[in-house]
Structure formats: structure tokens, C-alpha cells
Design a protein around this motif. Structure first.
Motif, PDB file in Angstrom:
ATOM      1  N   LYS A 164       6.358  -0.616  59.988  1.00 48.44           N
ATOM      2  CA  LYS A 164       5.635  -1.892  60.119  1.00 48.44           C
ATOM      3  C   LYS A 164       6.560  -2.991  60.627  1.00 48.44           C
ATOM      4  O   LYS A 164       6.209  -3.779  61.511  1.00 48.44           O
ATOM      5  N   ALA A 165       7.766  -3.041  60.049  1.00 51.39           N
ATOM      6  CA  ALA A 165       8.737  -4.070  60.454  1.00 51.39           C
ATOM      7  C   ALA A 165       9.160  -3.869  61.908  1.00 51.39           C
ATOM      8  O   ALA A 165       9.274  -4.827  62.680  1.00 51.39           O
ATOM      9  N   THR A 166       9.376  -2.606  62.283  1.00 53.74           N
ATOM     10  CA  THR A 166       9.764  -2.303  63.672  1.00 53.74           C
ATOM     11  C   THR A 166       8.648  -2.686  64.638  1.00 53.74           C
ATOM     12  O   THR A 166       8.890  -3.255  65.704  1.00 53.74           O
ATOM     13  N   LEU A 167       7.426  -2.355  64.245  1.00 52.42           N
ATOM     14  CA  LEU A 167       6.280  -2.687  65.081  1.00 52.42           C
ATOM     15  C   LEU A 167       6.132  -4.199  65.236  1.00 52.42           C
ATOM     16  O   LEU A 167       5.811  -4.696  66.326  1.00 52.42           O
ATOM     17  N   LYS A 168       6.388  -4.930  64.165  1.00 46.73           N
ATOM     18  CA  LYS A 168       6.281  -6.391  64.219  1.00 46.73           C
ATOM     19  C   LYS A 168       7.257  -6.969  65.243  1.00 46.73           C
ATOM     20  O   LYS A 168       6.901  -7.858  66.022  1.00 46.73           O
ATOM     21  N   ARG A 169       8.481  -6.445  65.240  1.00 47.81           N
ATOM     22  CA  ARG A 169       9.481  -6.918  66.214  1.00 47.81           C
ATOM     23  C   ARG A 169       9.067  -6.549  67.634  1.00 47.81           C
ATOM     24  O   ARG A 169       9.196  -7.363  68.564  1.00 47.81           O
TER      25      ARG A 169
END
Length: 264
Positions: free
Chosen positions: A89-94
Motif C-alpha cells: 500500500k505504501a509503495t503504491l501510494k508513492r
């Protein structure tokens, strides 16, 4: 019996493999993203997977299981899948933010050029009311853009500068139109006053009420005063228009009254 069978199934090594596969698939899709729209679709899919895992944890927690270690083991296994999902999720957000910057730059540049063209509205603003109308439209567009690019401080700053620029341009145009309108209204008022004096002098020497009525019905100077009243009304100066209208009427009434007095 159903609870026990559920526990037995979830304790199998490959019981959660579908979710393992989903998480790996989600992770692999991130690098393939080229559009913000694709990132949003993937985000929805990841959220759905997370919701399913949360539901599974809730179900296991509510099952009537005698051996608490079994419950703990199952929840740990689910959590082991949930942890990398949060990282994804964090990677996708970036990644989504990077895509937004790329797409947003082109989109923002196009919107800014469109706002620059708004200056053309000044050419069709032939009244203060139209200036207000077009300025309101532009301000609404700017507010929508600020909401759209709220995550980009540089864009918000540029929009703020553009707002000040456009507001000043339309306000200057509005003040210029108001000044020209007031000047025009003053000129018309002066012309009407001169004509009214002439009308007054003419009707004061007339010998009958029919002559006065006929003069008011057909004389070009009276028509000219009425035309000035219409022009002042179009300029939205109802005060001057009303004053001239009242004076034209009063001159007629006074002339009729004075004529009757003389005749008596």
C-alpha cells in the motif's frame, strides 16, 4: 463441528496461499503502472484484499476453539500476509503520487493556459455586471483547480498568483466601465437639463392646453428627453432617469396650471 473444520482447514500450510498469490500479484503490478487511473484500480483491489483478511481475522476470533494456540497461530499466519500488504500500500501510494505529478504537470499547464485565455473575456465585458459575471466564473474554475491539485504546493501558489492577476484585471475593467458610465450619465443629464429649460420656455407661452398636449406629443425636443431617459435606464442610472422623467412631467403640469390661472 463447523468451527473445528474451519480451524483444521486454516491450519494447513497452503490454506492462505490464495492470499499469498494475491499479494505477490499486487506487488508485481505496481511497476507496470503507467496511469493514475490504473493505480486507483489497483488500490481498490488491494483495499478489497485487506478487507477480506480483516474479515477472516474477525471470523477466527469469534470461532469457538478450545485450543487458543490454534487461534493464535492462524491469526499470526494471516498477519504475516497482512504486513507485506501494508508495505505494498505504501509503495503504491508513492507510485501513485509520482504518476500524479507526471500527469498533473501536463494537465496543470493546459488548465493554466486556459485561464490565460480568460483575459479574452475582458473584450466582451461591456458592463460592470458582465465583469462580475465572468469574474465569478473564473473564480469558480480556480477553486475547482485548487481542489484538484491540493496535494501540490507549487501549483497552489501559481493558482493564487493567477487569481490575483485575473481579479486585478477584471476589477480595473469594471472600474473603467463604471467611470465611463458615470461620465456618460452626467453628460446626458446636462443635455437633458438644457432641453428641459427650452421646453419650459416654450410651453409657458402657449395659449391652450391642446397646444401643450400637442407639443408634448409631437415635438422632437420632448422625444429627445425621453430618449435620454431610456439611455440613462440602460446605463442603470435610474436616479437620474427618474429625476428627468419627473421634471418633464412637472413642467407640463405647471404649464397647464399656470395657463388655467391666467385664463381665470
Amino acid at each position: 463441528d463447523l468451527s473445528n473444520r474451519c480451524v483444521d482447514f486454516l491450519l494447513q500450510e497452503d490454506a492462505l496461499s490464495p492470499y499469498d498469490d494475491k499479494v505477490r500479484a499486487h506487488e508485481g503490478e505496481i511497476d507496470k503502472l503507467t496511469k493514475v487511473a490504473e493505480a486507483k484500480e489497483l488500490e481498490e483491489s488491494i483495499v478489497k484484499t485487506g478487507q477480506e483478511l480483516e474479515m477472516l481475522i474477525e471470523i477466527v476470533s469469534n470461532l469457538k476453539i478450545d485450543d487458543a494456540t490454534q487461534t493464535t497461530r492462524i491469526i499470526d499466519n494471516i498477519s504475516g500476509i497482512y504486513a507485506p500488504l501494508n508495505q505494498i500500500k505504501a509503495t503504491l501510494k508513492r507510485r501513485k503520487l509520482d504518476l500524479q505529478k507526471t500527469e498533473g504537470a501536463a494537465q496543470f499547464a493546459a488548465q493554466l493556459r486556459l485561464l490565460d485565455q480568460s483575459v479574452n473575456y475582458l473584450e466582451v465585458c461591456d458592463s460592470p455586471a458582465k465583469c462580475e459575471e465572468y469574474l465569478t466564473k473564473i473564480m469558480i474554475q480556480l477553486e475547482e483547480l485548487e481542489g484538484k491539485f491540493a496535494d501540490f504546493d507549487d501549483y497552489i501558489l501559481q493558482l493564487s498568483e493567477k487569481r490575483d492577476e485575473l481579479y486585478s484585471a477584471f476589477e480595473s475593467r469594471k472600474l473603467a466601465l463604471m467611470e465611463a458610465r458615470n461620465k456618460r450619465a452626467t453628460t446626458l443629464m446636462s443635455a437633458a437639463e438644457r432641453i428641459l429649460k427650452g421646453i419650459q420656455n416654450r410651453v409657458e407661452n402657449m395659449k391652450s392646453i391642446n397646444d401643450i398636449n400637442g407639443y408634448y406629443a409631437s415635438d422632437l425636443m420632448v422625444d429627445k428627453v425621453r430618449d435620454i431617459i431610456d439611455q440613462l435606464t440602460e446605463l442603470e442610472d435610474t436616479v437620474k432617469a427618474g429625476e428627468i422623467q419627473a421634471r418633464l412631467k412637472t413642467i407640463r403640469e405647471d404649464a397647464v396650471r399656470q395657463l388655467k390661472d391666467r385664463q381665470e
